[in-house]
Write an enzyme that holds these catalytic residues in place. Sequence first.
Site, mmCIF file in Angstrom:
data_model
loop_
_atom_site.group_PDB
_atom_site.id
_atom_site.type_symbol
_atom_site.label_atom_id
_atom_site.label_comp_id
_atom_site.label_asym_id
_atom_site.label_seq_id
_atom_site.Cartn_x
_atom_site.Cartn_y
_atom_site.Cartn_z
ATOM 1 N N LYS A 1 122.399 69.233 45.250
ATOM 2 C CA LYS A 1 121.977 68.297 46.139
ATOM 3 C C LYS A 1 123.328 68.594 47.249
ATOM 4 O O LYS A 1 124.384 68.483 46.908
ATOM 5 C CB LYS A 1 121.991 66.865 45.944
ATOM 6 C CG LYS A 1 121.326 65.933 46.754
ATOM 7 C CD LYS A 1 121.175 64.465 45.932
ATOM 8 C CE LYS A 1 120.494 63.598 46.874
ATOM 9 N NZ LYS A 1 120.696 62.461 45.913
HETATM 10 C C1 E4P Z 1 118.481 59.635 46.963
HETATM 11 O O1 E4P Z 1 118.383 61.184 46.829
HETATM 12 C C2 E4P Z 1 119.460 58.999 48.125
HETATM 13 O O2 E4P Z 1 120.743 59.464 47.617
HETATM 14 C C3 E4P Z 1 118.846 57.551 47.800
HETATM 15 O O3 E4P Z 1 117.769 57.395 47.810
HETATM 16 C C4 E4P Z 1 119.909 56.740 48.679
HETATM 17 O O4 E4P Z 1 119.164 55.565 48.782
HETATM 18 P P1 E4P Z 1 119.907 54.232 49.323
HETATM 19 O O5 E4P Z 1 119.679 54.185 50.722
HETATM 20 O O6 E4P Z 1 119.149 53.037 48.825
HETATM 21 O O7 E4P Z 1 121.319 54.250 48.878
#
Ligand code: E4P
Length: 218
Positions: free
Chosen positions: A87
């Site tokens: 990622k």
């Molecule tokens: C996933 O890949 C993201 O990092 C995550 O969904 C972010 O979610 P949030 O905005 O609730 O922290």
Amino acid sequence: MRFFIDTANIDQILEAKDLGILDGVTTNPSLMAKEGITGKNNILKHYKKICDLVDGDVSAEVISTNYEGMVEEGRMLADLADNIVVKVPMIKDGVKAISWFTENDILTNCTLVFSAGQALLAAKAGATYLSPFVGRVDDISWDGMELIREIAEIYAIQSFETEILAASIRSPLHIVQAAKSGADVITSPLSSILGLLNHPLTDIGLEKFLADYNKLNS
Ligand code: E4P
């Protein structure tokens, strides 16, 4: 549409897996910190544990913000398991790193995406997944789901293969709307996935079926 769970919590991953609907996992540094996992070795061990539990793709986020650091970290993460997806944040060096990972057959998830322009760049670099943050766009009174629709339209017109992974999902309704808006995958907390189960008429109907059965069979 595939279902990923957005957590580093092993119990929640196992609960979603037990439902038979789990296609993968996404994590981020905040989610790892929430589980109290600190230190490079413990973090790598935890990713490996998740990868061993899940058949589908597991996103593990780099911490570096420069190209060389991201490539080095991503290679280390990719060596952990075949189902690791590296990622990478949507920044200039991130796009360059995604291009390198693409050329070297390492799967990527471009994260922190908030605009169609960013989605275009990530797809050009060959990202495997693109993570537009629906909830965080809604948080600033813009329309997160409109962003998913816009990207889905562009990717279809341009025949990009990058998969749209709707992230920052905050409710069961977000999951349904993402499905209608052209997301290939959602990543969601367990609570929103389980929220899809709920309907009062299901509960009332089941109670009546069982009461009628028991009247004649007890
Ligand atoms: C996933 O890949 C993201 O990092 C995550 O969904 C972010 O979610 P949030 O905005 O609730 O922290």
